[in-house]
Design a protein around this motif. Structure first.
Motif, mmCIF file in Angstrom:
data_model
loop_
_atom_site.group_PDB
_atom_site.id
_atom_site.type_symbol
_atom_site.label_atom_id
_atom_site.label_comp_id
_atom_site.label_asym_id
_atom_site.label_seq_id
_atom_site.Cartn_x
_atom_site.Cartn_y
_atom_site.Cartn_z
ATOM 1 N N SER A 50 9.477 -3.162 -12.502
ATOM 2 C CA SER A 50 9.413 -4.460 -13.181
ATOM 3 C C SER A 50 10.676 -5.274 -12.919
ATOM 4 C CB SER A 50 9.234 -4.245 -14.688
ATOM 5 O OG SER A 50 8.074 -3.490 -14.941
ATOM 6 N N GLN A 51 11.832 -4.613 -12.937
ATOM 7 C CA GLN A 51 13.091 -5.310 -12.651
ATOM 8 C C GLN A 51 13.150 -5.766 -11.202
ATOM 9 O OE1 GLN A 51 15.895 -2.308 -13.854
ATOM 10 N NE2 GLN A 51 15.971 -3.042 -15.969
ATOM 11 N N ASP B 10 0.688 -1.434 -22.939
ATOM 12 C CA ASP B 10 0.790 -0.335 -21.967
ATOM 13 C C ASP B 10 1.240 -0.783 -20.584
ATOM 14 O OD1 ASP B 10 -1.418 -1.716 -21.046
ATOM 15 O OD2 ASP B 10 -2.722 0.034 -20.921
ATOM 16 N N SER B 11 1.712 -2.017 -20.459
ATOM 17 C CA SER B 11 1.956 -2.574 -19.126
ATOM 18 C C SER B 11 3.154 -3.509 -19.124
ATOM 19 C CB SER B 11 0.739 -3.383 -18.656
ATOM 20 O OG SER B 11 -0.465 -2.691 -18.835
ATOM 21 N N PHE B 12 3.587 -3.824 -17.903
ATOM 22 C CA PHE B 12 4.520 -4.924 -17.670
ATOM 23 C C PHE B 12 3.764 -5.908 -16.795
ATOM 24 C CE2 PHE B 12 7.780 -7.302 -15.465
ATOM 25 C CZ PHE B 12 8.657 -7.598 -16.496
ATOM 26 N N ARG C 263 -0.396 -6.982 -13.160
ATOM 27 C CA ARG C 263 -0.214 -6.061 -14.287
ATOM 28 C C ARG C 263 0.146 -4.674 -13.753
ATOM 29 N NH1 ARG C 263 -4.998 -4.319 -18.523
ATOM 30 N NH2 ARG C 263 -3.718 -3.024 -19.893
ATOM 31 N N ILE C 264 1.334 -4.204 -14.093
ATOM 32 C CA ILE C 264 1.809 -2.895 -13.640
ATOM 33 C C ILE C 264 1.672 -1.928 -14.812
ATOM 34 C CG2 ILE C 264 3.718 -1.646 -12.576
ATOM 35 C CD1 ILE C 264 4.891 -4.616 -12.129
ATOM 36 N N LEU D 78 1.924 5.061 -10.957
ATOM 37 C CA LEU D 78 1.670 3.708 -11.438
ATOM 38 C C LEU D 78 0.553 3.060 -10.629
ATOM 39 C CD1 LEU D 78 5.385 2.507 -11.717
ATOM 40 C CD2 LEU D 78 3.905 3.204 -13.602
ATOM 41 N N GLN D 79 -0.015 2.014 -11.188
ATOM 42 C CA GLN D 79 -0.979 1.202 -10.456
ATOM 43 C C GLN D 79 -0.746 -0.263 -10.796
ATOM 44 O OE1 GLN D 79 -4.809 2.699 -11.719
ATOM 45 N NE2 GLN D 79 -4.772 1.564 -13.628
ATOM 46 N N VAL D 80 -1.228 -1.140 -9.933
ATOM 47 C CA VAL D 80 -1.048 -2.579 -10.102
ATOM 48 C C VAL D 80 -2.423 -3.244 -10.076
ATOM 49 C CG1 VAL D 80 -0.064 -4.683 -9.124
ATOM 50 C CG2 VAL D 80 1.216 -2.541 -9.002
ATOM 51 N N GLN D 81 -2.757 -3.927 -11.144
ATOM 52 C CA GLN D 81 -4.037 -4.629 -11.260
ATOM 53 C C GLN D 81 -3.798 -6.134 -11.173
ATOM 54 O OE1 GLN D 81 -7.564 -3.536 -11.922
ATOM 55 N NE2 GLN D 81 -7.554 -5.606 -11.086
ATOM 56 N N TYR D 82 -4.590 -6.833 -10.366
ATOM 57 C CA TYR D 82 -4.480 -8.284 -10.223
ATOM 58 C C TYR D 82 -5.546 -8.991 -11.047
ATOM 59 C CZ TYR D 82 -1.116 -7.949 -6.410
ATOM 60 O OH TYR D 82 0.008 -7.709 -5.671
ATOM 61 N N TYR D 83 -5.169 -10.164 -11.543
ATOM 62 C CA TYR D 83 -6.064 -11.046 -12.291
ATOM 63 C C TYR D 83 -5.924 -12.448 -11.708
ATOM 64 C CZ TYR D 83 -6.060 -7.402 -15.919
ATOM 65 O OH TYR D 83 -6.185 -6.219 -16.599
ATOM 66 N N MET D 84 -6.976 -13.226 -11.851
ATOM 67 C CA MET D 84 -6.981 -14.607 -11.349
ATOM 68 C C MET D 84 -7.088 -15.564 -12.535
ATOM 69 S SD MET D 84 -9.723 -16.180 -8.709
ATOM 70 C CE MET D 84 -9.718 -17.891 -8.263
#
Length: 196
Positions: free
Chosen positions: A11-12, A47-49, A71-72, A81-87
């Motif tokens: 996140s940093q 639960d995310s950054f 969203r990490i 970890l996983q990264v989810q994208y949103y539009m």
């Protein structure tokens, strides 16, 4: 380093304002000079950054584009970890929020649409500097697609990040030929942070 510490570290590394000026000067025929913003937002905090992302051509900073939410979070297996994208449902309403994050304070999760196929798996390698190299990749069995102007757009997404650098592998894909049509066709866009 435990998983929550890795979440804090990535996140940093991702937060801030970035430029690929050096790359654009060295290879202007292949890389547009971009400004990229990753602004932290208070969404999915249980639960995310989460980051709001936006970019602009350096010659048209008043016309930013590619707004998205990153969203990490912990992978369901709890070991990575996983990264989810949103539009955004209304990208125009958020135009310029990368450079003006006060616009982001009123956001809710209802302002965004989940992109189910745009889910990256993250690997973390420990570096000598007591920091990490994170790599987020789209598994071969997933297709990242979204609707834009009445058309379905397919993209190949992914990134790498360290404390010093952010590399973007994002590119548009022709769904008929499977070939890249824009973006990081000859290799990643290489960004360096200019502001935290």
């Amino acid at each position: 380093m435990n998983l929550s510490s890795k979440l804090t570290a990535i996140s940093q590394y991702l937060s801030g304002e970035f430029t690929n000026q050096e790359q654009a000067i060295a290879e202007p025929a292949w890389y547009v000079h971009l400004r990229l913003w990753h602004q932290p937002v208070s969404l999915f905090t249980e639960d995310s950054f989460t980051l709001f992302a936006e970019q602009a051509n350096i010659l048209k900073l008043d016309q930013p584009y590619r707004q998205r939410l990153i969203r990490i979070q912990k992978h369901p297996n709890q070991t990575s970890l996983q990264v989810q994208y949103y539009m955004p449902k209304n990208p125009t309403a958020l135009r310029g929020a990368g450079a003006n994050p006060t616009v982001l304070k009123s956001l809710t999760t209802n302002d965004f649409e989940l992109l189910p196929g745009c889910l990256l798996d993250v690997t973390a390698n420990h570096l000598e500097c007591d920091c990490y190299h994170f790599k987020a990749t789209l598994p071969s069995d997933r297709r990242c697609c979204f609707s834009y102007a009445g058309n379905t757009v397919q993209v190949s997404i992914g990134f790498e990040t360290t404390p010093e650098e952010f590399l973007s592998y994002d590119k548009g894909i022709d769904s008929t030929t499977g070939k890249a049509t824009w973006g990081a066709i000859l290799g990643p866009y290489r960004f360096r942070r200019v502001r935290s």
